[in-house]
Design a protein around this motif. Structure first.
Motif, PDB file in Angstrom:
ATOM      1  N   PHE A  52       6.013 -16.290  -4.294  1.00  0.00           N
ATOM      2  CA  PHE A  52       5.692 -16.892  -3.122  1.00  0.00           C
ATOM      3  C   PHE A  52       4.052 -18.011  -3.975  1.00  0.00           C
ATOM      4  O   PHE A  52       3.667 -19.066  -3.670  1.00  0.00           O
ATOM      5  CB  PHE A  52       4.257 -15.892  -2.690  1.00  0.00           C
ATOM      6  CG  PHE A  52       3.907 -16.273  -1.800  1.00  0.00           C
ATOM      7  CD1 PHE A  52       4.405 -16.539  -0.408  1.00  0.00           C
ATOM      8  CD2 PHE A  52       1.929 -16.069  -1.566  1.00  0.00           C
ATOM      9  CE1 PHE A  52       3.171 -16.931   0.612  1.00  0.00           C
ATOM     10  CE2 PHE A  52       1.868 -16.164   0.215  1.00  0.00           C
ATOM     11  CZ  PHE A  52       2.123 -17.254   0.778  1.00  0.00           C
ATOM     12  N   CYS A  56       3.011 -21.459  -2.576  1.00  0.00           N
ATOM     13  CA  CYS A  56       1.854 -22.177  -3.291  1.00  0.00           C
ATOM     14  C   CYS A  56       1.389 -22.817  -4.261  1.00  0.00           C
ATOM     15  O   CYS A  56       0.143 -23.537  -3.747  1.00  0.00           O
ATOM     16  CB  CYS A  56       0.507 -20.820  -2.788  1.00  0.00           C
ATOM     17  SG  CYS A  56       1.155 -20.477  -1.448  1.00  0.00           S
ATOM     18  N   CYS A  61      -0.396 -14.907  -7.879  1.00  0.00           N
ATOM     19  CA  CYS A  61      -0.145 -13.890  -6.658  1.00  0.00           C
ATOM     20  C   CYS A  61      -0.460 -12.634  -6.601  1.00  0.00           C
ATOM     21  O   CYS A  61       0.861 -12.206  -6.843  1.00  0.00           O
ATOM     22  CB  CYS A  61       1.407 -14.783  -5.570  1.00  0.00           C
ATOM     23  SG  CYS A  61       1.676 -13.601  -4.415  1.00  0.00           S
ATOM     24  N   CYS A 166      -6.231 -18.108   4.761  1.00  0.00           N
ATOM     25  CA  CYS A 166      -4.908 -18.343   4.683  1.00  0.00           C
ATOM     26  C   CYS A 166      -3.875 -18.339   6.026  1.00  0.00           C
ATOM     27  O   CYS A 166      -3.037 -17.889   5.414  1.00  0.00           O
ATOM     28  CB  CYS A 166      -3.933 -19.499   3.691  1.00  0.00           C
ATOM     29  SG  CYS A 166      -5.064 -20.140   2.153  1.00  0.00           S
ATOM     30  N   HIS A 170       0.311 -20.744   6.327  1.00  0.00           N
ATOM     31  CA  HIS A 170       1.637 -19.881   5.245  1.00  0.00           C
ATOM     32  C   HIS A 170       1.918 -21.702   4.997  1.00  0.00           C
ATOM     33  O   HIS A 170       2.642 -21.875   5.892  1.00  0.00           O
ATOM     34  CB  HIS A 170       2.494 -19.463   5.054  1.00  0.00           C
ATOM     35  CG  HIS A 170       1.566 -17.902   6.026  1.00  0.00           C
ATOM     36  ND1 HIS A 170       1.306 -17.762   6.932  1.00  0.00           N
ATOM     37  CD2 HIS A 170       1.949 -16.619   5.031  1.00  0.00           C
ATOM     38  CE1 HIS A 170       0.916 -16.324   7.958  1.00  0.00           C
ATOM     39  NE2 HIS A 170       0.889 -15.926   5.809  1.00  0.00           N
ATOM     40  N   PHE A 188      -3.385 -14.284   2.232  1.00  0.00           N
ATOM     41  CA  PHE A 188      -2.722 -14.652   3.057  1.00  0.00           C
ATOM     42  C   PHE A 188      -2.505 -12.929   3.741  1.00  0.00           C
ATOM     43  O   PHE A 188      -2.633 -11.819   3.313  1.00  0.00           O
ATOM     44  CB  PHE A 188      -1.526 -14.636   2.494  1.00  0.00           C
ATOM     45  CG  PHE A 188      -1.549 -16.016   2.664  1.00  0.00           C
ATOM     46  CD1 PHE A 188      -0.980 -17.621   2.755  1.00  0.00           C
ATOM     47  CD2 PHE A 188      -1.945 -16.045   0.825  1.00  0.00           C
ATOM     48  CE1 PHE A 188      -1.277 -18.679   2.232  1.00  0.00           C
ATOM     49  CE2 PHE A 188      -1.967 -17.768   0.229  1.00  0.00           C
ATOM     50  CZ  PHE A 188      -1.404 -18.586   0.871  1.00  0.00           C
ATOM     51  N   LEU A 251      11.065 -15.483   3.054  1.00  0.00           N
ATOM     52  CA  LEU A 251       9.860 -16.489   2.066  1.00  0.00           C
ATOM     53  C   LEU A 251      11.052 -17.714   1.663  1.00  0.00           C
ATOM     54  O   LEU A 251      11.167 -18.507   2.193  1.00  0.00           O
ATOM     55  CB  LEU A 251       9.292 -16.107   0.822  1.00  0.00           C
ATOM     56  CG  LEU A 251       8.772 -17.359   0.397  1.00  0.00           C
ATOM     57  CD1 LEU A 251       7.672 -17.849   1.182  1.00  0.00           C
ATOM     58  CD2 LEU A 251       7.937 -17.048  -1.422  1.00  0.00           C
TER      59      LEU A 251
END
Ligand SMILES: *Cc1c(COP(=O)(O)O)cnc(C)c1O
Length: 383
Positions: A52, A56, A61, A166, A170, A188, A251
């Motif tokens: 992730f 981003c 993260c 956010c 995403h 998130f 994802l």
């Protein structure tokens, strides 16, 4: 839920359809976890975090229990103290403001831009000029990035922090750069209905600051880096391995789902573009939105939703009461009329069905039904 048809010919969102092709892959990952009995603090969370943060384009993260906790941990890490005044858009999901209140700070509600309905930098500047605000939460609402560079300019002028919410955005981009990488820190949510949804709860904090990342990691797990050595008073805000495994798998599909959402949005816009009774969502030229929601604005909103429900089209309202007018914030003394754009938007917005698998035929049906409902509601209000 009011105004929802008993059976939706076209639902607002359809997770069954999204998950069907992933069942086997997710079940295999879950079986491995079940056998290992490593349900927390293990490899799935760690590998999801790497994936992730790469997506981003951030250094760090930290996966957490949900989006609200992500906001709370981020606020603590930023050093928010009881009584601090924090600027928050009046149009957002309540959690943006709740997190501020839950760390003992005070939300200062800011009006929104009438086209994107994101926090308005001009209104924010007026509030900041009074010199009492300690930080700003920018929400990238509906999947459309807020005017993040203007906001960043303001927060650096006033030497205060910027937190990005956010939860609805995403992989949305501002001038080609993913949201969640602009502010000091970002939060998130992986609530099941978000663009990247967990098979339970879930959230994440992203940041490029080593210091903030370390603080959030400590806060997530009772203030301990080493077992039974508690460096600060923390929380249990961990993400489970089962959720992390599903998120890691999902994802990989997220970029394609976001492209499919954009296609749906383009179909809606092309179909409804010349209807003078509908204010369509605006895409700023610096924005690559990810269309968490497709939000239009109309008069006669409630009647139009009823008529749509009658023909099996589900709709939503995000959000019917702006946060400054919620009972929960009664004591702060806001009154109707103080934040007029957020208030008008709250009484006129409708979220149309939006999910990656929505077909062109269904979009057509929604648009036909919408235009018919608008004509009918208009006629009714004239007699
Ligand atoms: C969903 C959402 C949150 C909260 O996330 P949870 O995971 O439900 O706690 C916060 N902010 C916004 C804008 C959201 O849409």
């Amino acid at each position: 839920m009011p105004n929802q048809p008993a059976f939706s010919r076209i639902p607002l969102i359809n997770l069954q359809q999204q998950h069907a092709p992933l069942h086997d892959e997710i079940l295999r990952a879950w079986q491995t976890i079940l056998h290992s009995t490593q349900f927390v603090n293990a490899t799935e969370v760690a590998s999801f975090e790497v994936a992730f943060s790469n997506a981003c384009e951030t250094q760090h993260c930290i996966a957490v229990s949900n989006g609200t906790d992500a906001l709370i941990l981020a606020l603590h890490a930023l050093g928010v103290q009881a009584g601090d005044r924090i600027a928050v858009p009046a149009n957002s999901f309540i959690a943006t403001a709740e997190a501020v209140s839950l760390v003992g700070a005070i939300p200062v509600f800011i009006d929104v831009n009438q086209y994107t309905r994101n926090i308005c930098s001009t209104s924010l500047e007026t509030a900041l000029s009074k010199g009492t605000i300690k930080g700003v939460i920018a929400v990238h609402l509906y999947g459309h990035p807020a005017e993040i560079l203007a906001l960043k300019q303001l927060t650096s002028t006033y030497d205060i922090w910027l937190l990005e919410d956010c939860a609805q955005a995403h992989l949305a981009r501002y001038q080609g750069v993913p949201v969640g990488s602009f502010g000091d820190i970002a939060a998130f949510s992986f609530y099941p209905t978000k663009n990247l949804g967990s098979t339970g709860e879930g959230g994440a904090v992203t940041t490029n600051s080593d210091v903030l990342a370390d603080k959030v990691r400590l806060l997530r797990n009772h203030g301990q880096q080493v077992a039974n050595r508690h460096e600060c008073v923390g929380y249990n805000a961990r993400l489970g391995e089962l959720e992390a495994a599903a998120l890691r798998i999902k994802l990989r599909y997220l970029p394609a789902w976001n492209v499919a959402r954009r296609r749906v949005a383009e179909l809606y816009t092309a179909r409804l573009d010349n209807n003078p009774d509908i204010q369509l969502p605006v895409v700023e030229d610096w924005a690559e939105p990810v269309w968490h929601l497709y939000v239009i604005q109309v008069s006669n909103r409630d009647r139009i939703r009823e008529l749509l429900a009658d023909v099996g089209v589900a709709t939503g309202v995000h959000y019917p009461v702006p946060i400054h007018l919620q009972s929960a914030y009664h004591e702060l003394g806001y009154q109707a009329g103080m934040l007029p754009i957020a208030e008008k938007s709250a009484s006129e917005v409708i979220s149309l069905p939006m999910f990656p698998e929505l077909s062109e035929t269904d979009v057509d049906f929604v648009c036909d039904s919408l235009e018919r409902s608008i004509r009918k509601a208009k006629k009714e209000s004239q007699c």
